[in-house]
Design a protein around this motif. Sequence first.
Motif, PDB file in Angstrom:
ATOM      1  N   VAL A 276      54.198  49.967  37.902  1.00 21.57           N
ATOM      2  CA  VAL A 276      54.847  48.956  38.745  1.00 21.57           C
ATOM      3  C   VAL A 276      53.868  47.815  39.011  1.00 21.57           C
ATOM      4  CG1 VAL A 276      55.608  48.537  41.136  1.00 21.57           C
ATOM      5  CG2 VAL A 276      56.629  50.379  39.794  1.00 21.57           C
ATOM      6  N   GLN A 277      52.634  48.150  39.321  1.00 25.69           N
ATOM      7  CA  GLN A 277      51.638  47.098  39.589  1.00 25.69           C
ATOM      8  C   GLN A 277      51.436  46.227  38.346  1.00 25.69           C
ATOM      9  OE1 GLN A 277      48.028  48.173  41.785  1.00 25.69           O
ATOM     10  NE2 GLN A 277      48.936  50.182  42.097  1.00 25.69           N
ATOM     11  N   ARG A 278      51.325  46.886  37.194  1.00 30.89           N
ATOM     12  CA  ARG A 278      51.124  46.110  35.947  1.00 30.89           C
ATOM     13  C   ARG A 278      52.315  45.198  35.670  1.00 30.89           C
ATOM     14  NH1 ARG A 278      48.662  50.533  31.685  1.00 30.89           N
ATOM     15  NH2 ARG A 278      46.854  51.048  32.944  1.00 30.89           N
ATOM     16  N   ALA A 279      53.511  45.746  35.890  1.00 35.38           N
ATOM     17  CA  ALA A 279      54.721  44.957  35.587  1.00 35.38           C
ATOM     18  C   ALA A 279      54.799  43.740  36.510  1.00 35.38           C
ATOM     19  CB  ALA A 279      55.964  45.831  35.740  1.00 35.38           C
ATOM     20  N   ILE A 280      54.530  43.942  37.801  1.00 34.28           N
ATOM     21  CA  ILE A 280      54.624  42.805  38.738  1.00 34.28           C
ATOM     22  C   ILE A 280      53.586  41.744  38.349  1.00 34.28           C
ATOM     23  CG2 ILE A 280      54.436  42.056  41.140  1.00 34.28           C
ATOM     24  CD1 ILE A 280      55.185  44.950  41.954  1.00 34.28           C
ATOM     25  N   LYS A 281      52.368  42.191  38.078  1.00 31.91           N
ATOM     26  CA  LYS A 281      51.309  41.217  37.740  1.00 31.91           C
ATOM     27  C   LYS A 281      51.700  40.386  36.515  1.00 31.91           C
ATOM     28  CE  LYS A 281      47.358  43.630  39.603  1.00 31.91           C
ATOM     29  NZ  LYS A 281      46.314  44.578  39.342  1.00 31.91           N
ATOM     30  N   ALA A 282      52.199  41.063  35.492  1.00 32.46           N
ATOM     31  CA  ALA A 282      52.550  40.351  34.253  1.00 32.46           C
ATOM     32  C   ALA A 282      53.729  39.401  34.485  1.00 32.46           C
ATOM     33  CB  ALA A 282      52.878  41.351  33.149  1.00 32.46           C
ATOM     34  N   ALA A 283      54.703  39.866  35.272  1.00 36.37           N
ATOM     35  CA  ALA A 283      55.886  39.023  35.533  1.00 36.37           C
ATOM     36  C   ALA A 283      55.481  37.809  36.376  1.00 36.37           C
ATOM     37  CB  ALA A 283      56.967  39.843  36.239  1.00 36.37           C
ATOM     38  N   VAL A 284      54.642  38.035  37.376  1.00 39.47           N
ATOM     39  CA  VAL A 284      54.191  36.940  38.244  1.00 39.47           C
ATOM     40  C   VAL A 284      53.396  35.918  37.425  1.00 39.47           C
ATOM     41  CG1 VAL A 284      52.514  36.411  40.069  1.00 39.47           C
ATOM     42  CG2 VAL A 284      54.252  38.168  40.446  1.00 39.47           C
ATOM     43  N   GLU A 285      52.583  36.401  36.528  1.00 43.77           N
ATOM     44  CA  GLU A 285      51.787  35.476  35.701  1.00 43.77           C
ATOM     45  C   GLU A 285      52.703  34.565  34.881  1.00 43.77           C
ATOM     46  OE1 GLU A 285      48.541  37.409  33.616  1.00 43.77           O
ATOM     47  OE2 GLU A 285      48.555  35.700  32.221  1.00 43.77           O
ATOM     48  N   ARG A 286      53.736  35.157  34.312  1.00 48.24           N
ATOM     49  CA  ARG A 286      54.673  34.342  33.512  1.00 48.24           C
ATOM     50  C   ARG A 286      55.437  33.361  34.410  1.00 48.24           C
ATOM     51  NH1 ARG A 286      56.512  39.296  29.655  1.00 48.24           N
ATOM     52  NH2 ARG A 286      55.484  38.608  27.763  1.00 48.24           N
TER      53      ARG A 286
END
Length: 294
Positions: A276-286
């Motif tokens: 979940v942490q990885r997914a949020i970080k990647a989505a926020v970056e995009r």
Amino acid sequence: MKPATFTYLRPKNIDEALNYLAEYGDDAKILSGGQSLIPILNMRLSTPQYLIDIGRIEDLSYIRDEGDYLAIGAATKHIEIEQSALVKESCPLLHEGIQWVGHKQIRNRGTVGGSIAHADASAELPCILSALRGEIILAAVDGEEVVSPEEFFLTYMLTSIRPDQLVKEIRFPKLQATNGWAFVEMARRHGDFAMVEVACVVELNNLGQIEFCRMAAGGANPVPCVLELAEEFLIGKYPSEEVIKEAGAIAMEMVDPDGDLHGSAEYRRSLTGVMVQRAIKAAVERAGKVRNDE
Ligand SMILES: Cc1cc2nc3c(=O)[nH]c(=O)nc-3n(C[C@H](O)[C@H](O)[C@H](O)COP(=O)(O)OP(=O)(O)OC[C@H]3O[C@@H](n4cnc5c(N)ncnc54)[C@H](O)[C@@H]3O)c2cc1C
């Protein structure tokens, strides 16, 4: 082993398929790409009297832009979704996630309807559909029904579909140009089913706070888990390290995994928090990139 004897039926169109289902549904199985069903038949875990092969019905194979969502016919192959420019542009989460389904050989034959109907707890498409709050269209001779993923997925490999119904279409909501998205997965080897996977879409406001979030986890529960509490927690917050960590902790509390030979229940729960942490970080970056480009 070889399958038990069955009668093979190949309907030419949807109506013929529905008529077969009305007549033989209780003793029949639908065959689409066969990537899950054929091994099951070979192992005689299922011994239907009739196989209704819908894999070549042209009217069940399409990807259409319907405004707010993409309508995808049940017999559309994974590879067609992977290679579709429309999917890549309007639903990049689906484009990213579908590449995690097995190997190319599987995606060459496997279909979206088969993946949804098979309802494997770790399958990518049910997780993406749940995160996006998509819809499933079921058809029978007495008419069509629109169901949500929540209504459809009941538990491991069990859905609410009736024996006389088939999955006709799956509707994936389109993303906005300002959305950031990510599909992350942990599997033991490339092409294996996920131990845990997470699909995430976010939107940031002008201040950089999270304004919109959609998130679901697969592999952590018997059915895809819509991470509503984590979504709600994130709204209005700056996506700091601390906030993202807390969202992961909330997600861990929302799942109740079973252990198996690939990983214990504790491991899957902890992995859910990490993914979940990885997914949020990647989505926020995009999403941040889109904001900066505006
Ligand atoms: C080596 C290997 C690796 C794999 N890895 C993955 C993976 O990583 N992720 C993943 O998601 N899957 C994976 N799979 C499973 C497979 O890719 C999917 O389950 C498959 O694509 C399902 O689609 P299909 O068309 O082949 O379905 P089929 O095998 O034809 O059918 C599967 C089930 O769905 C039913 N069904 C099919 N279509 C319909 C319909 N339209 N309406 C109602 N019922 C229907 C069938 O009766 C059957 O019960 C893997 C399979 C293999 C062999």
